[in-house]
Design a protein around this motif. Structure first.
Motif, PDB file in Angstrom:
ATOM      1  N   UNK A   1      89.990  28.176  47.269  1.00  0.00           N
ATOM      2  CA  UNK A   1      89.517  27.741  48.586  1.00  0.00           C
ATOM      3  C   UNK A   1      89.314  26.230  48.636  1.00  0.00           C
ATOM      4  N   UNK A   2      89.692  25.528  47.590  1.00  0.00           N
ATOM      5  CA  UNK A   2      89.380  24.101  47.513  1.00  0.00           C
ATOM      6  C   UNK A   2      90.587  23.238  47.864  1.00  0.00           C
ATOM      7  N   UNK A   3      90.313  22.028  48.365  1.00  0.00           N
ATOM      8  CA  UNK A   3      91.398  21.100  48.590  1.00  0.00           C
ATOM      9  C   UNK A   3      91.805  20.508  47.236  1.00  0.00           C
ATOM     10  N   UNK A   4      92.976  19.856  47.174  1.00  0.00           N
ATOM     11  CA  UNK A   4      93.480  19.416  45.856  1.00  0.00           C
ATOM     12  C   UNK A   4      92.480  18.557  45.078  1.00  0.00           C
ATOM     13  N   UNK A   5      91.773  17.671  45.759  1.00  0.00           N
ATOM     14  CA  UNK A   5      90.845  16.786  45.054  1.00  0.00           C
ATOM     15  C   UNK A   5      89.681  17.574  44.462  1.00  0.00           C
ATOM     16  N   UNK A   6      89.112  18.456  45.268  1.00  0.00           N
ATOM     17  CA  UNK A   6      87.983  19.247  44.787  1.00  0.00           C
ATOM     18  C   UNK A   6      88.424  20.160  43.650  1.00  0.00           C
ATOM     19  N   UNK A   7      89.639  20.711  43.758  1.00  0.00           N
ATOM     20  CA  UNK A   7      90.154  21.583  42.705  1.00  0.00           C
ATOM     21  C   UNK A   7      90.282  20.798  41.404  1.00  0.00           C
ATOM     22  N   UNK A   8      90.749  19.579  41.518  1.00  0.00           N
ATOM     23  CA  UNK A   8      90.878  18.728  40.339  1.00  0.00           C
ATOM     24  C   UNK A   8      89.535  18.472  39.671  1.00  0.00           C
ATOM     25  N   UNK A   9      88.505  18.199  40.510  1.00  0.00           N
ATOM     26  CA  UNK A   9      87.140  18.006  39.996  1.00  0.00           C
ATOM     27  C   UNK A   9      86.726  19.205  39.156  1.00  0.00           C
ATOM     28  N   UNK A  10      86.920  20.394  39.735  1.00  0.00           N
ATOM     29  CA  UNK A  10      86.463  21.612  39.079  1.00  0.00           C
ATOM     30  C   UNK A  10      87.237  21.844  37.787  1.00  0.00           C
ATOM     31  N   UNK A  11      88.564  21.663  37.856  1.00  0.00           N
ATOM     32  CA  UNK A  11      89.382  21.962  36.680  1.00  0.00           C
ATOM     33  C   UNK A  11      89.129  20.976  35.554  1.00  0.00           C
ATOM     34  N   UNK A  12      88.938  19.703  35.897  1.00  0.00           N
ATOM     35  CA  UNK A  12      88.704  18.772  34.795  1.00  0.00           C
ATOM     36  C   UNK A  12      87.322  19.007  34.184  1.00  0.00           C
ATOM     37  N   UNK A  13      86.371  19.461  35.018  1.00  0.00           N
ATOM     38  CA  UNK A  13      85.067  19.826  34.453  1.00  0.00           C
ATOM     39  C   UNK A  13      85.222  20.989  33.475  1.00  0.00           C
ATOM     40  N   UNK A  14      86.037  21.970  33.856  1.00  0.00           N
ATOM     41  CA  UNK A  14      86.267  23.124  32.977  1.00  0.00           C
ATOM     42  C   UNK A  14      86.926  22.692  31.664  1.00  0.00           C
ATOM     43  N   UNK A  15      87.895  21.807  31.809  1.00  0.00           N
ATOM     44  CA  UNK A  15      88.625  21.298  30.650  1.00  0.00           C
ATOM     45  C   UNK A  15      87.646  20.668  29.653  1.00  0.00           C
ATOM     46  N   UNK A  16      86.694  19.910  30.197  1.00  0.00           N
ATOM     47  CA  UNK A  16      85.708  19.246  29.343  1.00  0.00           C
ATOM     48  C   UNK A  16      84.831  20.277  28.641  1.00  0.00           C
TER      49      UNK A  16
END
Lengths: 549, 376
Positions: free
Chosen positions: A179-194
């Motif tokens: 449900x997220x726009x590309x920027x917000x999705x990136x925020x979430x995914x990079x947080x997960x990656x960390x």
């Protein structure tokens, strides 16, 4: 792959797991093991049972759903069967698609602390833990805010943080970015990656928008027909019925791997680029068809309490245009669509569809000018069966009996008339809502975020259907975050930001110029947007294609 | 270029992360407001009642935060005004206490014998109207006090301070508080979608099918999603409390509450002798406290950053208590001023002790203001 050998210990292990609702089998003898700190992507077509598999990890299946499960599931050595989800809260963190639906409190810090409170953590340890999570997920700026004031990406990060506070060994996420726009999705995914790197949590994540996630994953599981295939991301996606464009392109060109990231793909792309020199994508009718504009909007303004959602937008569109409305969450896309249709609030400006202002008409007449499929298509549906829904739509629109059913049959095959609309698949439900809307034959068709929950074949089918409607003389306006869908569907792209139009023009020009909105194929082969275009160009003999330029 | 004369060089306080606002404990706020309400209940003197409303308003203005519920005071003020209006309307239509000064007469009907004591229409007197106005004002003041409590400390924050034994109850209330606005939003969404279908039929059957059914369906889905989310996050973990202990606590709580109710009823009713009433009340309170304390020890949950009850919170409570003490003192010395007569008509006196007490209750405005001094 040693990681998937049955002999390894593994943080998350499925051992001959079989699950069925009554007679309908969902998981069929599923066996896999994920090592500690693995970021694993779960892929599969819609309805393959991805959610079921994820929920089985923390016991929501079968405790909340019923059904019979056989086999053994262990997390960090502990047997999951026989425990309730609550007992497993310190072992498995679960994050759903809509974070708002799972929030218990209304305050960021309290939400983060909730699990720790349930587990009876000592208050001093709890404060330390919450502070760590806040720093890890970059929530320091918002930690004293209420949840209602957060952006969608922040909310999803709070949900992830809330699941992590108890220090679980595994984190399970069901479409966290759809449900997220590309920027917000990136925020979430990079947080997960960390998290995977810093905490060593094993992450199992299901997602439809593979183009966003595939690059972060270490391995993948393909769930199809109840069977699981495990392996490295490239190898699994190569045999998957759903795959991001970059993998499709790799399959088409026979690249080894196939590559999963744009970077890898570019390294292989030289040969394909050479083969495509001198050719250009097959005809995309981007020219505005002649004739008077169907939709004329001037200075449209929408004020919600405290915010100006749409700020003086001018938009003109003709029949046959396929317009994609893009922009971040909260940029005013939905408000604009609702204002254009006339049912939503409009604080200022003029809208004319075929010369008439829909807002000044009665609802029954309004929908013959402009039809809108809302973000939640189920809102439009209220009958018990598909047949009753179609009959009701005919009555609402005073159309002859069978009109809606005929439109539905044109849009999708094999929908059972006796099914409850809520039991349809996402794609079928969307088609039904679309058919209901089209029963009034509106020349202007507006769709709000229709691609949510659709897999790649579903999105391709939708793009096809909408394309046919545009050819039949409708003007189709779609709001979407989905750049890949936009590349397949749109002839014209309008980008909104803070309620204003920041870019408007032919899809090719707008999308290619933006790093945020460029589709994957364009990043590898500049000037090409979809795998289909490339395949068609390669399939042609290479002559007679140049006269278009 | 001229030197900017006395540019404001006051350093602006920068908050890298917005700090938690110092505010009184929610229990202190609710205690303060309820003490004010008690004061209002002990008098019908309009000056005193208006003073209480003013003090509550002053404290709310100075101490409230910017949370969504901070507007509650105004809402309750409006409800209070409505209460006065309704009380007056009832007096005019149904009558009440009467006096010699007739303002106007309404056509009256004679009611049958079984409704003796009521009248419909008839004389409206200045004395009666004034008594009704005092009565309405008293009710309005009580409401305004509750509104002040709501504006100063949200019910949610208050619930976080309940004893651990009542944890499950408080969670249920919190969930209900969050679901209600979602339900309202859901109705709005479905109604708009209905307009998209051109369905404007307003028959109840149609509304039930096209609005109520989808909204309830949605609410049910949400509840299930929330239940699943709460379970995945450890709500309802096996606490390991033996069943007999759980039942004993439940019984103690139940008897405690029953005792409290019976005691309160006996105290307010004139029929029961006061010592019996007080004993009942005390026994009920003891049972409830025992139940809560006993259960709280066995609850495995902990609280994140529990609100601590400090000296300032005691001061807030004390200022509320001052108002009650003032009315008690006035009651001893000058009870006629607390319950001013309306027949014959007279301008009521202001009871000094009570007024002083109520003024003291404004102290929180200086003790725990929401904006630190000197920033404006």
């Amino acid at each position: 792959m040693s990681a998937f050998e049955n002999t390894g210990t593994g943080q998350v292990r499925f051992d001959h797991v079989t699950f069925a609702y009554e007679t309908r089998p969902i998981l069929d003898d599923v066996t896999f093991a994920l090592p500690e700190g693995e970021f694993c992507l779960l892929v599969g077509p819609t309805g393959a049972g991805k959610s079921t598999l994820l929920k089985a990890v923390n016991g929501l299946v079968p405790h909340f759903t019923g059904g019979t499960i056989r086999g053994r599931i262990t997390v960090a050595g502990r047997d999951v069967r026989g425990s309730t989800p609550a007992d497993l809260a310190d072992l498995v963190g679960y994050v759903g698609q809509d974070p708002l639906a799972g929030f218990v409190t209304d305050d960021v810090e309290l939400e983060l602390a909730y699990t720790a409170e349930q587990l009876g953590l000592d208050p001093a340890a709890m404060r330390k833990r919450v502070t760590e999570i806040v720093d890890l997920l970059g929530l320091a700026d918002v930690r004293h805010r209420t949840l209602a004031t957060l952006s969608s990406g922040q909310r999803q990060r709070v949900a992830i943080g809330a699941a992590l506070v108890a220090g679980p060994a595994a984190l399970v996420l069901d479409e966290p970015t759809s449900a997220l726009d590309p920027t917000a999705a990136d925020e979430v995914l990079s947080a997960l990656h960390r998290l995977v790197h810093d905490l060593g949590v094993t992450v199992l994540l299901a997602e439809h928008r593979l183009e966003r996630v595939a690059q972060y994953a270490d391995s993948a599981l393909l769930l199809n027909g109840g069977k699981v295939t495990a392996g490295p991301v490239g190898a699994v996606l190569a045999v998957s019925p759903v795959a991001p464009p970059v993998v499709e392109l790799g399959r088409l060109a026979g690249w080894p791997g196939p590559p999963v990231t744009i970077r890898e793909a570019r390294r292989h792309a030289a040969g394909l680029r050479a083969a495509l020199t001198g050719r250009s994508p097959a005809a995309r009718s981007e020219a505005v068809p002649p004739g008077p504009p169907l939709l004329e909007a001037q200075g449209v303004t929408v004020d919600h309490p405290g915010v100006r959602a749409v700020n003086g937008i001018d938009l003109a569109a003709a029949r046959g245009e396929r317009i994609a409305l893009m922009g971040r969450n909260g940029s005013g896309k939905s408000s604009l669509l609702w204002a254009l249709q006339g049912t939503g609030r409009r604080s200022g400006g003029r809208v004319a569809v075929n010369g008439a202002d829909p807002a000044s008409r009665r609802p029954g007449e309004r929908r013959t000018l402009a039809g809108l499929v809302p973000a939640e298509p189920a809102d439009l549906l209220y009958a018990e069966t598909v047949a009753a829904e179609c009959a009701g739509a005919d009555d609402d629109g005073r159309a002859p009996r069978g009109t809606c059913a005929k439109i539905l049959a044109d849009l999708v095959e094999d929908v059972d008339d006796a099914t409850h609309p809520r039991d349809l698949s996402e794609g079928q439900r969307l088609a039904l809502a679309l058919a209901v809307t089209l029963t009034a034959a509106p020349p202007l068709l507006l769709l709000d975020e229709p691609t949510r929950g659709l897999d790649y074949p579903g999105k391709a089918a939708l793009a096809d259907r909408l394309g046919r409607l545009a050819e039949a003389g409708h003007c189709v306006v779609v709001s979407t975050h989905d750049v890949e869908f936009c590349a397949e569907f749109a002839s014209r792209v309008v980008i909104l930001s803070d309620g204003e139009v920041v870019a408007d023009g032919p899809a090719g020009r707008i999308v290619a110029a933006s790093p945020m909105f460029a589709p994957q194929v364009d990043k590898i082969l500049p000037g090409w947007f979809t795998v289909r275009q490339v395949a068609e160009a390669l399939g042609e003999s290479g002559t007679g294609d140049d006269e278009r330029h | 270029m001229s030197v900017p004369a006395r540019a404001p060089v006051r350093p602006t306080a920068t908050h890298p992360a917005p700090a938690r606002r110092r505010t009184a404990h929610p229990v202190a706020w609710w205690g303060w407001a309820l003490l004010l309400a008690t004061t209002a209940g002990r008098t019908a003197n309009p000056w005193l009642l208006l003073l209480i409303v003013a003090v509550a308003g002053l404290v709310v203005t100075f101490c409230r935060g910017d949370e969504p519920w901070s507007g509650a005071y105004r809402v309750f003020l409006l409800i209070g005004l409505t209460a006065v209006a309704v009380r007056m309307a009832f007096y005019i239509v149904f009558g009440g206490s009467d006096g010699p000064t007739v303002l106007f007469s309404l056509p009256s009907t004679t009611l049958p014998d079984w409704a003796a004591g009521f009248r419909l229409g008839g004389n409206v007197t200045a004395e009666g109207a004034l008594a009704a106005a005092y009565d309405g004002l008293r009710l309005a003041t009580l409401l305004v006090c509750v509104g002040a409590a709501n504006a100063l400390a949200s019910p949610r924050r208050l619930l976080r301070s309940v004893p651990a034994a009542l944890y499950e109850v408080s969670v249920a209330v919190v969930v209900a508080l969050s679901v209600a606005p979602q339900l309202v939003a859901g109705v709005g969404r479905v109604r708009r979608a209905r307009a998209l279908r051109g369905n404007t039929n307003r028959s109840p059957a149609n509304l039930m099918r096209t609005v109520a059914a989808p909204v309830l369906h949605d609410a049910l889905d949400r509840s299930l999603a929330l239940a699943a989310a709460m379970a995945s996050r450890g709500y309802g973990r096996a606490a390991g409390i033996p069943a007999p202990a759980r039942r004993a606590t439940g019984a103690a709580l139940l008897f405690g509450l029953l005792g409290l109710c019976a005691g309160a009823y006996a105290l307010l009713g004139a029929a029961t002798p006061a010592p019996v009433a007080w004993t009942l009340l005390a026994a009920g309170a003891a049972a409830a406290v025992f139940g809560i304390a006993f259960a709280s020890k066995r609850v495995p949950h902990t609280r994140y950053r529990p609100d601590r009850f400090g000296p300032l919170d005691w001061a807030v409570l004390a200022s509320g208590a001052a108002a009650v003490v003032g009315t008690v003192l006035s009651g001893l010395t000058d009870s006629a001023a607390l319950w001013p007569a309306t027949n014959p008509l007279a301008v009521p006196d202001l009871p000094l002790w009570a007024a002083a007490g109520v003024l003291l209750a404004a102290a929180p405005a200086a003790l725990v203001p929401s904006t630190p001094k000197g920033t404006t």
